[in-house]
Write an enzyme that holds these catalytic residues in place. Structure first.
Site: not given
Length: 397
Positions: A379, A375
């Site tokens: 995204d 992450h």
């Protein structure tokens, strides 16, 4: 004389572990011929003879060795005149006088009386390392065993047979005895896998799963086989991933604390299960290769990885990992990112499943695709789009 030493491969200074010698002391060897199987942090590799001649001396029969440590000595065959020397297995005693040689007594300090142990035979006895270890454990003299292995070599089964015949079961019936756990020493590969998975646990990774129509994959595979070209599902997936990673380069990247390193070349690690643990050799520059080339390289890497004949450099430089457990009947699973990479694709089994498409109900072959993503680099929306494009591309092969 030519020395065979433990190489560093330019990757690590951790050394390795001698697993098995492929030649014995006194054997003729040729330059480039495999001599010994050594396990490093990356893989089990075969070290080749640096010269042609006679394997005069083995310095390390088994166990850990440091970088540049002397493993063996090769002597030119024409110069070989002295009897060969082989090192004792770890823990063996050498230099014991023969029965014909008198031993002078010397005064010694009083000590606790212990039961004399029968020593296993010295290096001149031809025995496998496993047989030597078992003999040392039970105090068995290898010199009294007739070997059933190649060229009369003593193997583990020969020692087990002698132990079973000469040592009746007693310990198992002793008061307070019972089932005990077995100790399994960690291999170099298992240590590396454990360390890398601990590193993976520090990555803020998330998982997304989609079900993909596998009809196109199976149809393409049938057509290629009918044309005499055998191609695996994994090879098709590698090619599709490579094309997609070229257009979505953040999935072909690494987190570097103060920046994101985006790799120009698509190098895909493919997870391979072996009897020594999980190995992930890398297929390099996949975007520029045809499916035939990928299949050929993949088949070669998988075969050599399972035989322990890969080289450490064949595991370095990967930018993305593919793990396919479909052949084991696994429907779906979450893979762990292989640091410093930013993503991994886990592939499940192709199986017949019901589906609904524009109010039409049917059955088709489907497979689950689970993407693990870092992450810090990508995204959730980017990962969802990546999976969606991959899923749709598999219907157009």
């Amino acid at each position: 004389m030519t020395d065979l030493r433990m190489p560093a491969y330019g990757i690590s200074d951790a050394g390795g572990t001698v697993i098995r010698w492929l030649k014995e002391v006194g054997d003729a060897v040729h330059a480039g011929e495999s001599l010994v199987l050594v396990e490093t942090e990356k893989a089990a590799v075969e070290l080749d003879s640096p010269a042609t001649g006679i394997l005069r001396e083995i310095r390390v029969s088994e166990g850990h060795v440091a970088v540049a440590q002397l493993l063996a000595v090769i002597e030119d065959e024409a110069a070989a005149g002295e009897p060969p020397i082989s090192c004792p297995a770890p823990g063996e005693l050498t230099g014991m006088p023969s029965a014909a040689e008198p031993v002078a007594e010397a005064p010694v300090a009083p000590r606790r009386r212990t039961r004399p142990a029968r020593l296993s035979a010295g290096p001149n006895v031809r025995a496998a390392p496993a047989a030597r270890r078992l003999a040392r454990k039970h105090g068995v003299d290898l010199a009294g065993i007739r070997g059933t292995g190649p060229r009369g070599r003593i193997v583990r089964a020969d020692v087990e047979q002698l132990i079973g015949a000469s040592q009746p079961a007693a310990a198992a019936d002793a008061p307070g005895s019972g089932p005990t756990a077995e100790r399994e020493e960690l291999s170099q590969i298992r240590r590396v896998v454990a360390r890398r998975m601990m590193e993976s646990a520090t990555i803020p990774q998330f998982h997304l799963t989609v079900d993909a129509d596998a009809s196109g994959l199976l149809k393409a595979q049938r057509e290629w086989r009918q044309a005499g070209r055998r191609v695996s599902i994994t090879a098709f997936l590698v090619k599709k991933l490579a094309e997609l990673l070229e257009r979505n380069r953040r999935f072909n990247a690494s987190w570097k604390e103060d920046h994101i390193e985006i790799h120009r070349e698509v190098n895909i690690n493919v997870a391979v299960a072996t009897d020594r643990g999980l190995l992930v050799p890398v297929l390099r520059d996949c975007a520029s290769k045809t499916i035939d080339e990928i299949e050929e390289q993949l088949g070669d890497l998988v075969d050599r990885a399972r035989k322990g004949r890969t080289r450490p450099e064949e595991f370095a430089g990967g930018t993305f990992t593919l793990s396919n457990l479909g052949m084991y009947g696994i429907r779906e699973f979450n893979g762990l990112i292989n640091p410093p990479q930013s993503a991994l694709l886990a592939v499940g089994e192709i199986r017949e499943r019901p589906f609904v498409d524009q109010s039409v109900i049917g059955i088709r072959p489907e497979m689950s695709l689970t993407l693990a993503a870092d992450h810090r680099v990508v995204d959730g929306t980017e990962a969802a789009q990546f999976l969606d494009v991959l899923r749709k591309s598999l219907t157009r092969l």
